[in-house]
Scaffold this active site. Sequence first.
Site, PDB file in Angstrom:
ATOM      1  N   TYR A  53       0.852  -1.202   0.000  1.00  0.00           N
ATOM      2  CA  TYR A  53       0.000   0.000   0.000  1.00  0.00           C
ATOM      3  C   TYR A  53       0.881   1.241   0.000  1.00  0.00           C
ATOM      4  O   TYR A  53       1.729   1.397   0.861  1.00  0.00           O
ATOM      5  CB  TYR A  53      -0.895   0.047   1.235  1.00  0.00           C
ATOM      6  CG  TYR A  53      -1.892  -1.059   1.405  1.00  0.00           C
ATOM      7  CD1 TYR A  53      -2.196  -1.941   0.370  1.00  0.00           C
ATOM      8  CD2 TYR A  53      -2.547  -1.261   2.617  1.00  0.00           C
ATOM      9  CE1 TYR A  53      -3.111  -2.962   0.537  1.00  0.00           C
ATOM     10  CE2 TYR A  53      -3.467  -2.266   2.799  1.00  0.00           C
ATOM     11  CZ  TYR A  53      -3.741  -3.122   1.757  1.00  0.00           C
ATOM     12  OH  TYR A  53      -4.645  -4.137   1.932  1.00  0.00           O
ATOM     13  N   PHE A 212     -12.632  -5.227   1.664  1.00  0.00           N
ATOM     14  CA  PHE A 212     -13.660  -4.720   0.758  1.00  0.00           C
ATOM     15  C   PHE A 212     -15.055  -4.912   1.373  1.00  0.00           C
ATOM     16  O   PHE A 212     -16.017  -5.270   0.691  1.00  0.00           O
ATOM     17  CB  PHE A 212     -13.607  -5.418  -0.607  1.00  0.00           C
ATOM     18  CG  PHE A 212     -12.511  -4.940  -1.521  1.00  0.00           C
ATOM     19  CD1 PHE A 212     -11.681  -3.897  -1.168  1.00  0.00           C
ATOM     20  CD2 PHE A 212     -12.301  -5.551  -2.755  1.00  0.00           C
ATOM     21  CE1 PHE A 212     -10.662  -3.460  -2.003  1.00  0.00           C
ATOM     22  CE2 PHE A 212     -11.280  -5.126  -3.608  1.00  0.00           C
ATOM     23  CZ  PHE A 212     -10.463  -4.073  -3.226  1.00  0.00           C
ATOM     24  N   LEU A 214     -17.206  -2.885   2.261  1.00  0.00           N
ATOM     25  CA  LEU A 214     -18.211  -2.006   1.657  1.00  0.00           C
ATOM     26  C   LEU A 214     -18.145  -2.052   0.136  1.00  0.00           C
ATOM     27  O   LEU A 214     -18.624  -1.145  -0.544  1.00  0.00           O
ATOM     28  CB  LEU A 214     -18.029  -0.576   2.160  1.00  0.00           C
ATOM     29  CG  LEU A 214     -18.245  -0.389   3.666  1.00  0.00           C
ATOM     30  CD1 LEU A 214     -17.903   1.030   4.094  1.00  0.00           C
ATOM     31  CD2 LEU A 214     -19.682  -0.725   4.051  1.00  0.00           C
ATOM     32  N   ALA A 215     -17.552  -3.135  -0.406  1.00  0.00           N
ATOM     33  CA  ALA A 215     -17.423  -3.292  -1.861  1.00  0.00           C
ATOM     34  C   ALA A 215     -16.814  -2.043  -2.491  1.00  0.00           C
ATOM     35  O   ALA A 215     -17.349  -1.475  -3.449  1.00  0.00           O
ATOM     36  CB  ALA A 215     -18.771  -3.634  -2.493  1.00  0.00           C
ATOM     37  N   LEU A 219     -21.391  -0.033  -1.457  1.00  0.00           N
ATOM     38  CA  LEU A 219     -22.477  -0.262  -0.512  1.00  0.00           C
ATOM     39  C   LEU A 219     -22.819   0.958   0.335  1.00  0.00           C
ATOM     40  O   LEU A 219     -23.788   0.937   1.091  1.00  0.00           O
ATOM     41  CB  LEU A 219     -22.143  -1.460   0.386  1.00  0.00           C
ATOM     42  CG  LEU A 219     -22.055  -2.804  -0.365  1.00  0.00           C
ATOM     43  CD1 LEU A 219     -21.515  -3.899   0.539  1.00  0.00           C
ATOM     44  CD2 LEU A 219     -23.428  -3.199  -0.920  1.00  0.00           C
ATOM     45  N   GLY A 221     -23.839   3.538  -1.115  1.00  0.00           N
ATOM     46  CA  GLY A 221     -24.905   4.144  -1.910  1.00  0.00           C
ATOM     47  C   GLY A 221     -24.447   5.323  -2.738  1.00  0.00           C
ATOM     48  O   GLY A 221     -25.248   5.961  -3.425  1.00  0.00           O
TER      49      GLY A 221
END
Length: 316
Positions: A53, A212, A214-215, A219, A221
């Site tokens: 990272y 991931f 919250l994808a 997710l 929105g």
Amino acid sequence: MKSLQLGTSKLKASPIIFGGNVFGWTLNERESFQILDEMLDRGITMIDTADVYSRWVDGNEGGESERIIGKWLKERKTRHHITLATKVGADMGKGSRNISKKYILDRVEDSLKRLHTDYIDLYFTHWDDDKTPVDETLEAYQQLIQQGKVRVVGASNLSPKRLKDSLNASAESDLPKYQVFQPEYNLMSRKHFEEKIRPICKKHQLGVTPYFSLASGFLTGKYRSEKDMQDSSRKDFVEKHLNRTGLQVLNALDEISENHQVDNAAVALRWLMQKDIVTAPIASATKSKHLESFTEAIEMELSAKEMNQLDELSRI
């Protein structure tokens, strides 16, 4: 705040683990320090990062996240408050992955230096190179544990076969056992983990810390059309979810979040937290309001009806 046991080890995780992939990517050093300070104030005491990272950013070489976290740990004198996880094995720019003994023993020194610490609480095999014997990788970790440089080891992204082979080698050769598995797992990515990996984790009592969660932000929105993704650094990650199933899941999250008066992210995280196999999900934040959704997720509870609704709509 309640702490959760990682596998059968003595390590403890906060109910949500902070994902350090944003440091040196979407957050600079000053912004990273601010979010880390607030993270700790809210009781989030585990950070997950990796040596790679954030190499994917133009001008970066990897290690940026570890450097920022390490500087924060040193300046704030917070090392003893934090359960620190990092990873080894990803492609660092040479075109291949590597989990050989020599490579791991070399790379851990770089991570320790960047993190300004003399030990890593949880050290992960990040990616498999599909050629190093599993015994060799585990022997490297055995040496590091004996030297006090690593406390516990885990694995991420291993195939079911390589994970089982590693666990068998640990039992048969008295080598360190992976205590934690870190899969991609969320409402939009379920099938592989639930069918192939979950049974192994359950049988061997591994802690599960999904990434991931919250994808990649889908997710929350925030992304509901192609237009929403046009200027986003996460476009490559989220566009695959913009389909009928994805929109159905978002609609359900809208409904449930309104009922509980919380953000969609809180509901998506809570869904993971209530899965019996999950120890704690990993999620990153770049703003205070994102951290607020962590608090909401920790404090709320989904009903059986709500869990079933999300299960059915996200089943692929």
